[in-house]
Design an enzyme around this catalytic site. Structure first.
Site, mmCIF file in Angstrom:
data_model
loop_
_atom_site.group_PDB
_atom_site.id
_atom_site.type_symbol
_atom_site.label_atom_id
_atom_site.label_comp_id
_atom_site.label_asym_id
_atom_site.label_seq_id
_atom_site.Cartn_x
_atom_site.Cartn_y
_atom_site.Cartn_z
ATOM 1 N N HIS A 103 -16.119 0.399 12.988
ATOM 2 C CA HIS A 103 -16.255 -1.020 13.299
ATOM 3 C C HIS A 103 -17.274 -1.168 14.425
ATOM 4 C CE1 HIS A 103 -15.081 -5.195 13.371
ATOM 5 N NE2 HIS A 103 -15.131 -5.124 14.685
ATOM 6 N N ASP A 144 -9.210 -3.667 10.371
ATOM 7 C CA ASP A 144 -9.573 -3.141 11.699
ATOM 8 C C ASP A 144 -8.364 -2.853 12.583
ATOM 9 O OD1 ASP A 144 -12.232 -3.597 10.925
ATOM 10 O OD2 ASP A 144 -12.170 -5.651 11.682
HETATM 11 C C1 GRF Z 1 -22.487 -1.035 10.597
HETATM 12 O O1 GRF Z 1 -22.846 -1.571 11.832
HETATM 13 C C2 GRF Z 1 -21.003 -0.875 10.475
HETATM 14 O O2 GRF Z 1 -20.367 -0.557 11.664
HETATM 15 C C3 GRF Z 1 -20.594 -2.252 10.046
HETATM 16 O O3 GRF Z 1 -21.581 -2.670 9.152
HETATM 17 C C4 GRF Z 1 -22.811 -2.009 9.471
HETATM 18 C C5 GRF Z 1 -23.281 -1.328 8.231
HETATM 19 O O4 GRF Z 1 -24.587 -0.876 8.355
HETATM 20 N N1 GRF Z 1 -19.250 -2.248 9.531
HETATM 21 P P1 GRF Z 1 -25.200 0.101 7.275
HETATM 22 O O5 GRF Z 1 -24.892 -0.485 5.893
HETATM 23 O O6 GRF Z 1 -24.568 1.437 7.443
HETATM 24 O O7 GRF Z 1 -26.664 0.115 7.534
#
Ligand code: GRF
Length: 191
Positions: A103, A144
């Site tokens: 998260h 979460d």
């Molecule tokens: C990340 O910041 C993750 O923590 C959140 O969504 C974003 C996903 O980014 N849940 P990516 O798809 O890995 O580029």
């Protein structure tokens, strides 16, 4: 150990995880699953040579389709990397304490239903927080909410926009998430 990654969007974390475990004999990223046709994570999976599948809302919640795929690929651990749907109880029961989520904030702050992606960073900036960060936690049946196994912090400057915060968070995620996954697999939740 076989790991499956669930992602909904760009998949930059999924890519970092795949790259981290390439060449490690004991852990294999065996499958990438995505709930959105056309998501860039599917292109990344193809480029990285990792099998990838998409599934619909009905397949996820009202059938055993996803569970059967995980069984077919002999998946031991599941990693949610930017995956936006709540994981149904039957998957949690099939992988007890074996599903991790990342998260992009310091839970329990800025978590829960509807708090994902840029919304999280916008809320952090709007609240005037001086610190934010990442949380890796075990997944339970609420958004979460499961046991936190790792957090890392970064500062929020007065001039930072949500986009600036997103960049800092991604850097933390790329640096720590693969290592935290590896440690969790090797030593369990005592990390
Ligand atoms: C990340 O910041 C993750 O923590 C959140 O969504 C974003 C996903 O980014 N849940 P990516 O798809 O890995 O580029």
């Amino acid at each position: 150990m076989n790991i499956a990654i669930f992602a909904s969007g760009s998949g930059s974390n999924a890519q970092r995880i795949v790259e981290y475990f390439k060449g490690k004999d004991d852990v294999k990223i065996s499958l990438i699953l995505c709930n959105r046709k056309g998501a860039f994570v599917l292109d990344r999976a193809k480029m990285l040579g990792i099998p990838c599948v998409t599934f619909t809302h009905g397949e996820f919640y009202d059938s055993d389709c996803v569970l059967n795929m995980l069984k077919d690929y002999k998946i031991d651990y599941v990693v949610l990397a930017g995956f936006l749907w709540l994981v149904p109880g039957k998957l949690i029961n099939a992988f007890p304490d074996k599903i991790l989520n990342i998260h992009p904030a310091l839970l329990p702050k800025f978590g829960g239903k509807g708090m994902y992606g840029m919304r999280v960073h916008e809320a952090v900036v709007a609240s005037g927080e001086k610190l934010t960060g990442i949380t890796v936690h075990v997944v339970n049946d609420k958004y979460d909410d499961g046991d936190i196994i790792f957090q890392a912090e970064c500062d929020v400057a007065l001039t930072d926009t949500a986009e600036d915060v997103a960049k800092k968070i991604h850097e933390l995620e790329y640096k720590f998430f693969p290592v935290v996954i590896e440690r969790f697999i090797n030593i369990g939740s005592e990390i």
